[in-house]
Design a protein around this motif. Structure first.
Motif, PDB file in Angstrom:
ATOM      1  N   LEU A   1       0.825  -1.204   0.000  1.00 65.89           N
ATOM      2  CA  LEU A   1       0.000   0.000   0.000  1.00 65.89           C
ATOM      3  C   LEU A   1       0.861   1.256   0.000  1.00 65.89           C
ATOM      4  CD1 LEU A   1      -2.737  -0.967   2.634  1.00 65.89           C
ATOM      5  CD2 LEU A   1      -2.763  -1.344   0.163  1.00 65.89           C
ATOM      6  N   ALA A   2       1.915   1.274   0.811  1.00 61.46           N
ATOM      7  CA  ALA A   2       2.753   2.469   0.939  1.00 61.46           C
ATOM      8  C   ALA A   2       3.471   2.785  -0.364  1.00 61.46           C
ATOM      9  CB  ALA A   2       3.763   2.271   2.071  1.00 61.46           C
ATOM     10  N   PHE A   3       4.080   1.770  -1.001  1.00 62.02           N
ATOM     11  CA  PHE A   3       4.792   2.026  -2.249  1.00 62.02           C
ATOM     12  C   PHE A   3       3.826   2.455  -3.348  1.00 62.02           C
ATOM     13  CE2 PHE A   3       8.201  -1.356  -0.969  1.00 62.02           C
ATOM     14  CZ  PHE A   3       8.655  -0.516   0.032  1.00 62.02           C
ATOM     15  N   ALA A   4       2.666   1.786  -3.407  1.00 65.22           N
ATOM     16  CA  ALA A   4       1.669   2.151  -4.424  1.00 65.22           C
ATOM     17  C   ALA A   4       1.208   3.590  -4.214  1.00 65.22           C
ATOM     18  CB  ALA A   4       0.481   1.190  -4.363  1.00 65.22           C
ATOM     19  N   ALA A   5       0.962   3.982  -2.961  1.00 63.76           N
ATOM     20  CA  ALA A   5       0.502   5.337  -2.674  1.00 63.76           C
ATOM     21  C   ALA A   5       1.561   6.368  -3.019  1.00 63.76           C
ATOM     22  CB  ALA A   5       0.101   5.448  -1.200  1.00 63.76           C
ATOM     23  N   MET A   6       2.834   6.083  -2.712  1.00 69.04           N
ATOM     24  CA  MET A   6       3.907   7.007  -3.071  1.00 69.04           C
ATOM     25  C   MET A   6       3.987   7.191  -4.584  1.00 69.04           C
ATOM     26  SD  MET A   6       7.091   6.153  -0.508  1.00 69.04           S
ATOM     27  CE  MET A   6       6.652   4.716   0.458  1.00 69.04           C
ATOM     28  N   LEU A   7       3.885   6.087  -5.314  1.00 73.91           N
ATOM     29  CA  LEU A   7       3.914   6.183  -6.774  1.00 73.91           C
ATOM     30  C   LEU A   7       2.748   7.023  -7.282  1.00 73.91           C
ATOM     31  CD1 LEU A   7       5.044   5.374  -9.549  1.00 73.91           C
ATOM     32  CD2 LEU A   7       3.609   3.320  -9.430  1.00 73.91           C
ATOM     33  N   MET A   8       1.565   6.802  -6.751  1.00 69.43           N
ATOM     34  CA  MET A   8       0.389   7.543  -7.208  1.00 69.43           C
ATOM     35  C   MET A   8       0.529   9.033  -6.909  1.00 69.43           C
ATOM     36  SD  MET A   8      -1.408   5.291  -8.715  1.00 69.43           S
ATOM     37  CE  MET A   8      -3.002   6.079  -8.948  1.00 69.43           C
ATOM     38  N   ALA A   9       1.093   9.379  -5.759  1.00 69.04           N
ATOM     39  CA  ALA A   9       1.311  10.786  -5.421  1.00 69.04           C
ATOM     40  C   ALA A   9       2.335  11.409  -6.373  1.00 69.04           C
ATOM     41  CB  ALA A   9       1.780  10.911  -3.974  1.00 69.04           C
ATOM     42  N   GLY A  10       3.418  10.674  -6.630  1.00 68.94           N
ATOM     43  CA  GLY A  10       4.440  11.187  -7.542  1.00 68.94           C
ATOM     44  C   GLY A  10       3.914  11.371  -8.956  1.00 68.94           C
ATOM     45  N   LEU A  11       3.129  10.406  -9.425  1.00 68.21           N
ATOM     46  CA  LEU A  11       2.563  10.514 -10.775  1.00 68.21           C
ATOM     47  C   LEU A  11       1.591  11.685 -10.870  1.00 68.21           C
ATOM     48  CD1 LEU A  11       1.912   6.761 -11.695  1.00 68.21           C
ATOM     49  CD2 LEU A  11       3.796   8.238 -12.435  1.00 68.21           C
ATOM     50  N   ASP A  12       0.830  11.918  -9.795  1.00 72.26           N
ATOM     51  CA  ASP A  12      -0.071  13.064  -9.782  1.00 72.26           C
ATOM     52  C   ASP A  12       0.723  14.362  -9.888  1.00 72.26           C
ATOM     53  OD1 ASP A  12      -2.889  14.012  -9.429  1.00 72.26           O
ATOM     54  OD2 ASP A  12      -2.010  15.000  -7.679  1.00 72.26           O
TER      55      ASP A  12
END
Length: 472
Positions: free
Chosen positions: A369-380
């Motif tokens: 969850l943490a890695f996926a959330a970091m990626l999603m924030a960065g992509l945003d």
């Protein structure tokens, strides 16, 4: 490794049992073991049935049948079980063959697929630095007649006056970084951990004693793609805990198990690639970072208050996230500056080594969850062009702890409590829903679980309260 390779390995290595592992929403692993003679192609094609109602954050008892689908590429031989056992990580499916939306590993896989769909990059690489403590004894209790915890370590500075045989060489508070033997008593244990990690497929880079007293340690392993790194981190924790137990010690990844000394973080290095081409490097840019990398930083810092509900998801996390203990509470970025939430490593920088390091997370996070959330924030951040310099996130190339109060007032800080972070996640989670990576159900379930933990802690009488209030 594919299905046929795993079945061949079972035969050639005389495997006796196969252990199928799943992870619950909180990040704890669970397993079911099947005799190797009963494992065949059907096991990989149809999966292994289990009761989902017994796992945190999964289904209710009225709808509890679930299926664990093995990922053969994750297979490794377990070094701790007497009977030769092969361990395999699984994805979670509903009985009708559809992926289960609360499966943390499934969410990580969806994040990787979404990355490719954006066309921005093909791969996201993650490299966590997961710190931990090795104690010689731990006792704790919480009940109506009393609450306490007690830990001990042969290295602890509080044991300088311990009676009986005492050989000295204790680690002072904040004095544990890189001491040699005999002060560092755990070299052989860490060596053994590294050897078993290497045998299990991790590429270990280094290990050392960390800053705190009482046996704080760090072992680094090489980065990999998002989901595979999350798999590797759970394998890493499994090996650390079991080697510690073998030596009569206990390992904890709690962020702040000791009052008055440094806590344990999980600094997460991350970068994007397009095939073999690194996307975070631009010679001559700030810290030789590309504009894409800066936008990625902007996304993480912009969404950090909400993100921290997933990267620092325990009440104990916020006992680490306080100024003065090298804790990265300041939501700014900087090159080579460990007092910033995001550090840009600049030593031995090459195009492929260009990356950012988010220093706020800790290992109570579910890595999927943490890695996926970091990626999603960065992509945003990339999609919206969130330049951190324009948003007031730095760069700050000074020791933030030495700034004046007026200067510090200009710097945004991480949430001060888990409740504050959860409130931020409630307000700001649209970026997680992009591409169906996270769902409203997952976010609502997560928030409910964590608020229940907060209530449990808040309603428990604390020994410190006796010290403060008993005689009032």
């Amino acid at each position: 490794m594919d299905m046929k390779s795993v079945l061949s390995l079972i035969e050639s290595e005389n495997i006796e049992y196969v252990d199928f592992r799943v992870v619950d929403l909180s990040g704890r692993q669970h397993h079911v073991t099947i005799p190797a003679y009963a494992v065949d192609e059907g096991t990989f094609l149809n999966g292994v049935a289990f009761d989902g109602s017994s796992l945190v954050g999964y289904k209710g008892i009225e709808d509890s049948d679930m299926v664990a689908m093995p990922d053969p590429a994750s297979a490794f031989i377990d070094p701790f079980v007497e009977a030769k056992t092969l361990n395999i990580v699984c994805d979670i499916y509903n009985p009708d063959g559809t992926p289960y939306e609360r499966d943390p590993r499934g969410i990580a896989l969806k994040a990787e697929r979404y990355l490719k769909q954006t066309g921005l990059a093909t791969d996201a690489y993650f490299g966590p630095e997961s710190e931990f403590f090795l104690f010689d004894n731990v006792r704790y209790a919480s009940g109506p007649s009393g609450s306490f915890f007690h830990i001990d370590s042969e290295e602890a500075f509080w044991n300088t006056g311990k009676e009986g045989q005492n050989l000295g060489y204790k680690v002072r508070n904040k004095g544990g970084y890189f001491p040699v033997q005999p002060t560092d008593t755990q070299v052989d244990i860490r060596n053994e951990m590294c050897t078993l990690m290497t045998q299990a497929g991790l590429k270990v880079e280094r290990h050392h004693h960390e800053v705190a007293t009482a046996g704080q340690a760090e072992i680094n392993f090489r980065f990999d793609t998002l989901t595979r790194t999350a798999d590797n981190l759970l394998l890493f924790k499994y090996i650390v805990r079991n080697v510690a137990a073998k030596h009569g010690k206990t390992a904890t990844f709690m962020p702040k198990p000791i009052v008055g000394d440094n806590g344990s973080g999980m600094h997460v290095h991350q970068s994007l690639f397009d095939g073999e081409r690194p996307l975070f490097y631009e010679k001559g840019g700030y810290a030789n970072l590309s504009q894409m990398a800066l936008y990625y930083i902007g996304g993480i810092l912009y969404h950090a208050p909400a993100l921290i509900a997933l990267t620092n998801p325990s009440t104990n996390s916020f006992k680490r996230l306080v100024p003065g203990y090298e804790a990265p509470v300041n939501l700014v970025f900087s090159k080579g500056n460990r007092s910033a939430a995001i550090r840009i490593p600049v030593a031995a920088m090459t195009p492929k080594a260009a990356r950012i390091e988010f220093r706020t997370p800790d290992s109570t996070a579910n890595p999927y969850l943490a890695f996926a959330a970091m990626l999603m924030a960065g992509l945003d951040g990339i999609k919206r062009g969130l330049d951190p310099r324009e948003l007031g996130f730095g760069p700050v190339d000074r020791n933030i702890y030495d700034l004046t109060d007026a200067e510090k007032h200009e710097i945004k800080s991480a949430p001060g409590s888990l409740e504050e972070a959860l409130n931020a996640l409630e307000r700001d989670h649209a970026f997680l829903l992009e591409g169906g990576v996270f769902t409203h159900d997952v976010i609502e379930t997560w928030i409910a679980l964590k608020r229940d933990e907060i209530q449990q802690v808040e309603r428990t009488v604390n020994p410190k309260e006796y010290e403060l209030y008993y005689d009032l």
